[in-house]
Design a protein around this motif. Sequence first.
Motif, PDB file in Angstrom:
ATOM      1  N   GLU A 219       0.834  -1.201   0.000  1.00 13.82           N
ATOM      2  CA  GLU A 219       0.000   0.000   0.000  1.00 13.82           C
ATOM      3  C   GLU A 219       0.873   1.257   0.000  1.00 13.82           C
ATOM      4  N   LYS A 220       1.980   1.187   0.734  1.00 18.10           N
ATOM      5  CA  LYS A 220       2.888   2.334   0.770  1.00 18.10           C
ATOM      6  C   LYS A 220       3.548   2.540  -0.585  1.00 18.10           C
ATOM      7  N   TYR A 237      12.520  -9.538  -9.199  1.00 20.81           N
ATOM      8  CA  TYR A 237      12.565  -9.064 -10.588  1.00 20.81           C
ATOM      9  C   TYR A 237      11.796  -9.998 -11.518  1.00 20.81           C
ATOM     10  N   LYS A 238      11.916 -11.295 -11.291  1.00 20.36           N
ATOM     11  CA  LYS A 238      11.271 -12.270 -12.167  1.00 20.36           C
ATOM     12  C   LYS A 238       9.762 -12.383 -11.927  1.00 20.36           C
ATOM     13  N   SER A 239       9.333 -12.007 -10.719  1.00 17.76           N
ATOM     14  CA  SER A 239       7.928 -12.221 -10.380  1.00 17.76           C
ATOM     15  C   SER A 239       7.057 -10.973 -10.411  1.00 17.76           C
ATOM     16  N   VAL A 240       7.656  -9.808 -10.392  1.00 18.20           N
ATOM     17  CA  VAL A 240       6.880  -8.588 -10.165  1.00 18.20           C
ATOM     18  C   VAL A 240       5.856  -8.310 -11.265  1.00 18.20           C
ATOM     19  N   SER A 245      -0.613  -7.635  -7.203  1.00 14.27           N
ATOM     20  CA  SER A 245      -0.567  -6.538  -6.233  1.00 14.27           C
ATOM     21  C   SER A 245       0.304  -5.379  -6.688  1.00 14.27           C
ATOM     22  N   TRP A 246       1.172  -5.628  -7.681  1.00 14.99           N
ATOM     23  CA  TRP A 246       2.073  -4.583  -8.170  1.00 14.99           C
ATOM     24  C   TRP A 246       1.595  -3.935  -9.470  1.00 14.99           C
ATOM     25  N   LYS A 250       3.228   2.627 -11.201  1.00 17.27           N
ATOM     26  CA  LYS A 250       3.630   3.246 -12.466  1.00 17.27           C
ATOM     27  C   LYS A 250       4.828   2.553 -13.099  1.00 17.27           C
ATOM     28  N   ALA A 251       5.863   2.255 -12.306  1.00 15.64           N
ATOM     29  CA  ALA A 251       7.075   1.629 -12.844  1.00 15.64           C
ATOM     30  C   ALA A 251       6.779   0.270 -13.457  1.00 15.64           C
ATOM     31  N   VAL A 252       5.807  -0.444 -12.905  1.00 11.67           N
ATOM     32  CA  VAL A 252       5.433  -1.751 -13.441  1.00 11.67           C
ATOM     33  C   VAL A 252       4.652  -1.570 -14.737  1.00 11.67           C
ATOM     34  N   LYS A 253       3.707  -0.675 -14.718  1.00 11.73           N
ATOM     35  CA  LYS A 253       2.891  -0.435 -15.919  1.00 11.73           C
ATOM     36  C   LYS A 253       3.740   0.017 -17.100  1.00 11.73           C
ATOM     37  N   GLU A 254       4.815   0.754 -16.810  1.00 11.91           N
ATOM     38  CA  GLU A 254       5.660   1.282 -17.884  1.00 11.91           C
ATOM     39  C   GLU A 254       6.917   0.431 -18.103  1.00 11.91           C
TER      40      GLU A 254
END
Length: 326
Positions: A219-220, A237-240, A245-246, A250-254
């Motif tokens: 949440e943070k 790195y391999k699972s994110v 939940s991630w 923004k960093a994941v979406k991009e």
Amino acid sequence: MAERNVKIPANINKVLSVSPATTTAVYMLAPEKLVGWNMKFSPDNAKYILKKYQKLPMVGSWSGKNDINYETYISMKPDIVMDNSENNSITKVRQQKLGNIPVVVVHDLDTQNFVPYITFMGKVLGAKQKADKLISFYNNVKKEVESKVSNIPDEQKVKVYYAEGPKGLQTDYDSGPSAFKTNYASLKNNQHTQLIYLCGGLNIARGTGINNTSEVSIEKVLQWNPDVIITNNPQFYKSVYSDSSWQNVKAVKEHRIYLTPTKPFNWVDRPPGINTIIGIPWTAKMLYPDKFKDMDLNKLTKEFYSEFYHVNLTDSDINVLLNNQQ
């Protein structure tokens, strides 16, 4: 470097250190004088260490909780023992326990200015020429990076989350105001996140009285919503990207999650020593790819490894290092 007077031999041939960061520096500047490691190497990492040094004995290290094995150190008869403690009382105890073996204190954790440390190490080890080469490499990459990021307004700087642990929910806080301020100078005080600031980014994890690794909640992280995530953990790195939940970060979406190169030593942190010099151009390119598209990271990596890790890299090695092929 602790303003002590210590008599050391004119010719130093055998060196031990109590910390991985300083041991790494001895290997980089004068490998023939190193007689023991503080860290273990996996087979994948060992190939980036010269063979004759891969099998040096493990001597342990001071972890902040458990002190070194003095009997082991004494039995190996080093000419000096290097200590990077900033606590003079701890150094005094170690000197007493090591008897006639000089304890030489070095302060090696200021990424913003490694020059005094490298200069001192070169002088003590009788490796001035190699130290001068490392200083030149460091100054060149640091100057190039700082020239391109120093004028970025705070509100336009990349916000970085430094993810640690297999779930990515550990990080290194910086002490300071929890709210974004216009002046970040007071926040650049965590040895584990210095490269982020040097390369023009902002470590989003901070709070008054908090420093070093702490647990955080997803949440943070969602609240912080970082532009970039840098991680030192291959499992995370391999699972994110497949972890639901991630997905709203923004960093994941991009797709801006970067795994730090770690062979044979981490480029960004742990240990946060002069092994992170090659991490300066890498971090800069990860944070600002457009600003550093002309920086030849392959060439810099080959030069750094040849000069300071004493191994010549193939293109395949570069691919493994830079593209995180485990």
